[in-house]
Enzyme design. Structure first.
Site, PDB file in Angstrom:
ATOM      1  N   ARG A  21       0.810  -1.218   0.000  1.00 31.07           N
ATOM      2  CA  ARG A  21       0.000   0.000   0.000  1.00 31.07           C
ATOM      3  C   ARG A  21       0.842   1.266   0.000  1.00 31.07           C
ATOM      4  NH1 ARG A  21      -0.818   3.030   4.209  1.00 31.07           N
ATOM      5  NH2 ARG A  21      -0.034   1.396   5.600  1.00 31.07           N
ATOM      6  N   ARG A 126     -14.116 -19.344  26.909  1.00 25.61           N
ATOM      7  CA  ARG A 126     -13.391 -19.308  25.637  1.00 25.61           C
ATOM      8  C   ARG A 126     -13.762 -18.061  24.840  1.00 25.61           C
ATOM      9  NH1 ARG A 126     -14.782 -24.915  26.189  1.00 25.61           N
ATOM     10  NH2 ARG A 126     -16.673 -24.607  24.933  1.00 25.61           N
ATOM     11  N   CYS A 146      -3.698  -3.023  12.727  1.00 21.42           N
ATOM     12  CA  CYS A 146      -2.735  -4.066  12.367  1.00 21.42           C
ATOM     13  C   CYS A 146      -2.853  -5.211  13.367  1.00 21.42           C
ATOM     14  CB  CYS A 146      -1.318  -3.505  12.362  1.00 21.42           C
ATOM     15  SG  CYS A 146      -1.032  -2.274  11.074  1.00 21.42           S
ATOM     16  N   LEU A 208       9.030  -7.324   5.811  1.00 28.92           N
ATOM     17  CA  LEU A 208      10.193  -6.461   6.002  1.00 28.92           C
ATOM     18  C   LEU A 208      10.215  -5.485   4.829  1.00 28.92           C
ATOM     19  CD1 LEU A 208      12.876  -5.981   7.628  1.00 28.92           C
ATOM     20  CD2 LEU A 208      13.972  -7.488   5.946  1.00 28.92           C
ATOM     21  N   TYR A 209      10.129  -4.199   5.136  1.00 30.51           N
ATOM     22  CA  TYR A 209      10.143  -3.204   4.065  1.00 30.51           C
ATOM     23  C   TYR A 209      11.501  -3.181   3.363  1.00 30.51           C
ATOM     24  CZ  TYR A 209       5.594  -1.363   5.358  1.00 30.51           C
ATOM     25  OH  TYR A 209       4.247  -1.230   5.590  1.00 30.51           O
TER      26      TYR A 209
END
EC number: 2.1.1.45
Length: 264
Positions: A21, A126, A146, A208-209
């Site tokens: 994105r 639960r 996120c 990982l960018y």
């Protein structure tokens, strides 16, 4: 923190190159899980220095139910600055969903307060689940969640937490997320009369960018140091009464910080 370094190495070596994105580009894997025994030290990355004030104040800000960065800026925390509007507002992000989820009939649901009482009342449930993924509110959020959903589990007097994180920036974000939810688990355990168990971190798209690859390689060249210890003010019995000064992390001896740009 070998679990975290194993993730970092796997994504660096085996991650699939994908667009994203932000336009930065990533290497990513899908589906990864780490488990941390919280009784064996506080899971704070030592192979680079983390900004503890930001981790602690961000969690307290979530628990206050706030969505404006004024509180964070007051305490010199700037991790949300890039996403806020001119008034400091972020829309109905984590704090709103945790503390004031809008029900279909218009009344607001305090998920966190309910959770505290339900752990005390029905620890074997639960359904000890908190969600920040409110589909109806997503379009109004400056950044959609996120770390979207988390669940607690009580067994043998121990409180464990599992977090599902749909999108995981493993160099900048994940070390913060591990520490934040470990801290929340400690705080909840104290106010519900339990001790800590495990923190289980389940990742969806772990990435990982492209502009973090060099920094990740530097970090992987460092040998982890002993984990620090978390000390909470034992006089605090209400989750919402915790302040920054009630939270002390002892013995944190990290390597120097490694700077990396944030993908917005």
């Amino acid at each position: 923190m070998k679990q975290y370094l194993e993730l970092l190495n796997d994504v660096l070596v085996h991650g699939i190159k994908k667009p994203d994105r932000t336009g930065t580009g990533t290497r990513s894997v899908f589906g990864w899980q780490m488990r941390f025994d919280l009784s064996q030290g506080f899971p704070l990355v030592t192979t680079k220095k983390l900004h503890l004030r930001s981790i602690i104040h961000e969690l307290l800000w979530f628990l206050r139910g706030e969505t404006n960065i004024a509180y964070l800026k007051k305490h010199q925390v700037h991790i949300w600055d890039e996403w806020a509007d001119a008034t400091g507002e972020l829309g109905p992000v984590y704090g709103k969903q945790w503390r004031r989820w809008a029900g279909a009939d218009g009344h607001e649901i305090d998920q966190i307060r309910w959770l505290v009482e339900e752990i005390k009342r029905n620890p074997d449930s639960r359904r000890l689940v908190i969600s920040a993924w409110n589909v109806a509110d997503l379009p109004q959020m400056a950044l959609v969640p996120c770390h979207a959903l988390f669940q607690f589990y009580v067994a043998n007097g121990k409180l464990s937490c599992q977090l599902y994180q749909r999108s995981a920036d493993i160099f900048l974000g994940v070390p913060f997320n591990i520490a934040s939810y470990a801290l929340l688990t400690h705080m909840l355990a104290q106010v519900t009369g339990l001790v800590v168990g495990d923190f289980v971190h389940t990742l969806g798209d772990a990435h990982l960018y492209a502009n973090h690859v060099e920094q990740a390689s530097v970090q992987l060249g460092r040998v982890p140091r002993p984990q620090p210890v978390l000390r909470l003010n034992q006089a605090v019995t209400d989750l919402f009464d915790f302040t920054y000064d009630d939270i002390v992390i002892e013995g944190y001896d990290p390597y120097p910080a490694i700077k990396a740009p944030v993908a917005v």
